[in-house]
Motif scaffolding. Structure first.
Motif, short mmCIF file in Angstrom:
data_model
loop_
_atom_site.label_atom_id
_atom_site.label_comp_id
_atom_site.label_asym_id
_atom_site.label_seq_id
_atom_site.Cartn_x
_atom_site.Cartn_y
_atom_site.Cartn_z
N TYR A 100 0.81 -1.22 0.00
CA TYR A 100 0.00 0.00 0.00
C TYR A 100 0.84 1.27 0.00
N THR A 101 2.05 1.21 0.56
CA THR A 101 2.97 2.33 0.39
C THR A 101 3.30 2.49 -1.09
N THR A 102 3.54 1.37 -1.75
CA THR A 102 3.87 1.39 -3.18
C THR A 102 2.71 1.93 -4.01
N LEU A 103 1.50 1.50 -3.71
CA LEU A 103 0.34 1.97 -4.48
C LEU A 103 0.12 3.47 -4.28
N GLY A 104 0.36 3.96 -3.06
CA GLY A 104 0.26 5.39 -2.84
C GLY A 104 1.28 6.16 -3.67
N TYR A 105 2.48 5.61 -3.76
CA TYR A 105 3.52 6.22 -4.59
C TYR A 105 3.10 6.21 -6.06
N LEU A 106 2.56 5.09 -6.52
CA LEU A 106 2.12 5.01 -7.91
C LEU A 106 0.97 5.96 -8.20
N ALA A 107 0.11 6.16 -7.21
CA ALA A 107 -1.00 7.10 -7.40
C ALA A 107 -0.49 8.50 -7.69
N ALA A 108 0.62 8.86 -7.06
CA ALA A 108 1.17 10.20 -7.25
C ALA A 108 1.85 10.36 -8.61
N HIS A 109 2.15 9.25 -9.27
CA HIS A 109 2.88 9.31 -10.54
C HIS A 109 2.03 8.89 -11.73
N THR A 110 0.74 8.70 -11.51
CA THR A 110 -0.18 8.34 -12.60
C THR A 110 -1.45 9.16 -12.47
N GLU A 111 -2.27 9.12 -13.52
CA GLU A 111 -3.51 9.89 -13.52
C GLU A 111 -4.73 9.07 -13.89
N ARG A 112 -4.56 7.93 -14.54
CA ARG A 112 -5.71 7.22 -15.12
C ARG A 112 -5.84 5.77 -14.67
N VAL A 113 -4.75 5.05 -14.55
CA VAL A 113 -4.82 3.60 -14.31
C VAL A 113 -5.43 3.28 -12.95
N LYS A 114 -6.16 2.16 -12.91
CA LYS A 114 -6.65 1.64 -11.64
C LYS A 114 -5.48 1.04 -10.87
N LEU A 115 -5.58 1.05 -9.53
CA LEU A 115 -4.48 0.62 -8.68
C LEU A 115 -5.00 -0.35 -7.62
N TYR A 116 -4.28 -1.47 -7.45
CA TYR A 116 -4.77 -2.46 -6.48
C TYR A 116 -3.71 -3.51 -6.19
N THR A 117 -3.96 -4.30 -5.14
CA THR A 117 -3.12 -5.46 -4.85
C THR A 117 -3.73 -6.68 -5.51
N LEU A 118 -2.86 -7.56 -5.98
CA LEU A 118 -3.29 -8.82 -6.56
C LEU A 118 -2.58 -9.94 -5.79
N VAL A 119 -3.13 -10.34 -4.64
CA VAL A 119 -4.20 -9.69 -3.88
C VAL A 119 -3.73 -9.54 -2.44
N ALA A 120 -4.43 -8.69 -1.67
CA ALA A 120 -4.07 -8.50 -0.26
C ALA A 120 -4.37 -9.77 0.53
N GLY A 121 -3.40 -10.21 1.32
CA GLY A 121 -3.63 -11.34 2.22
C GLY A 121 -4.40 -10.87 3.44
N VAL A 122 -5.56 -11.46 3.68
CA VAL A 122 -6.43 -10.96 4.73
C VAL A 122 -5.78 -11.04 6.11
N ILE A 123 -4.83 -11.95 6.29
CA ILE A 123 -4.22 -12.12 7.61
C ILE A 123 -3.17 -11.06 7.92
N TYR A 124 -2.79 -10.25 6.95
CA TYR A 124 -1.70 -9.31 7.16
C TYR A 124 -2.11 -8.03 7.87
N ARG A 125 -3.40 -7.71 7.84
CA ARG A 125 -3.87 -6.46 8.44
C ARG A 125 -5.25 -6.67 9.04
N ASN A 126 -5.52 -5.96 10.11
CA ASN A 126 -6.90 -5.91 10.58
C ASN A 126 -7.77 -5.46 9.40
N PRO A 127 -8.89 -6.12 9.12
CA PRO A 127 -9.66 -5.79 7.92
C PRO A 127 -10.15 -4.35 7.88
#
Length: 291
Positions: free
Chosen positions: A61-88
């Motif tokens: 998610y740090t990476t996706l935030g960085y990518l958000a700042a350097h793009t304008e159009r593309v969708k951004l997401y994890t493929l895929v977030a492991g549910v056990i890594y964070r409180n939902p």
């Protein structure tokens, strides 16, 4: 057919000092040539299919935030977030934040998680499979609630939320698309039918036609329109060192489209350099745009 660039390997020439510059250039180029979306893995160690565990891996998610700042159009997401890594609820807050700061371009990619090595290595609890799937369904229920204005108390199998408030709400309407990764027939595909906007299936080593039939059956039981679920396939974009495999790749994507997949996302061989992305934009994206 829409195409997504999956960035799963950060072991690029120049190492960590040059990583941010190269990553920004990769993302901007991918957007410029016509990729619809960019995804990253949600891992802390590199996984065996891509390299040794100690190869470079960035937090998703740090990476996706960085990518958000350097793009304008593309969708951004994890493929895929492991549910056990964070409180939902924290995961939902992260996706909501990404959606707001990217101008409505986030997706929630989620799965049950599988990498016991990195979990134990970092001291992350790794419950049995049954509990991981319980947590996955909990997270989907929590996401649906937190992507709404209803902040009343919520109790699930493993979590009790006294006030699941989520302000600001995501910009995406009705909410950031929920994508579930995996092909398990009893639970994963049932969760897709019940909760998700999109599924992701491996394009290799899987009987895709059968998996889609199973998903259709789950949709019928859930009263869900099968056609409202976006079907995405994960593959590898290998054009060959000199582009000699472009035709083969286009044919593969054509077969996926014939099965009903509208999105293919994959690791692009050589994507740490810009030229393969540019070639892909010239020779592959236009060839599959009408599929």
């Amino acid at each position: 057919m829409k195409l997504g660039l999956h960035i799963s390997d950060f072991t690029w020439p120049g190492g960590a000092p040059e990583l941010r510059t190269k990553l920004a250039a990769v993302a901007r180029t991918a957007e410029d040539v016509g990729f619809d979306r960019i995804s990253v893995m949600d891992h802390f160690f590199q996984i065996p299919v891509h390299g040794p565990a100690d190869h470079e891996m960035l937090e998703a998610y740090t990476t996706l935030g960085y990518l958000a700042a350097h793009t304008e159009r593309v969708k951004l997401y994890t493929l895929v977030a492991g549910v056990i890594y964070r409180n939902p609820s924290i995961l939902v807050k992260a996706v909501s934040t990404l959606d707001v700061l990217s101008g409505g371009r986030a997706m929630l990619g989620i799965g049950a998680g599988w990498n016991e090595e990195e979990s134990r290595g970092l001291g992350i609890p790794f419950p049995p499979l049954k509990e991981r799937f319980e947590q996955l369904e909990d997270a989907l229920v929590i996401a649906k609630r937190m992507f709404s204005d209803d902040d009343s108390a919520l109790s699930t199998t493993h979590f009790q939320l006294e006030r699941p408030m989520n302000v600001p709400q995501p910009l995406s309407r009705p909410h950031p698309p929920i994508l579930i990764g995996g092909a398990g027939e009893k639970k994963t595909l049932r969760f897709v039918a019940k909760y998700a906007d999109s599924c992701n299936l491996l394009a290799f080593g899987t009987d895709l036609e059968h998996k889609l039939d199973v998903l259709r059956e789950h949709c019928e039981r859930e009263g869900r329109d099968f056609d409202t679920i976006e079907k995405t396939a994960a593959t590898v974009f290998d054009m060959g060192p000199n582009g000699e495999k472009v035709g083969e790749l286009v044919d593969t994507l054509g077969r996926l489209a014939e099965l009903g997949f509208t999105v293919a996302t994959g690791k692009l061989v050589g994507a740490g350099e810009i030229s393969p992305i540019e070639r892909f934009g010239k020779e592959v994206i236009p060839a599959v745009a009408g599929l």
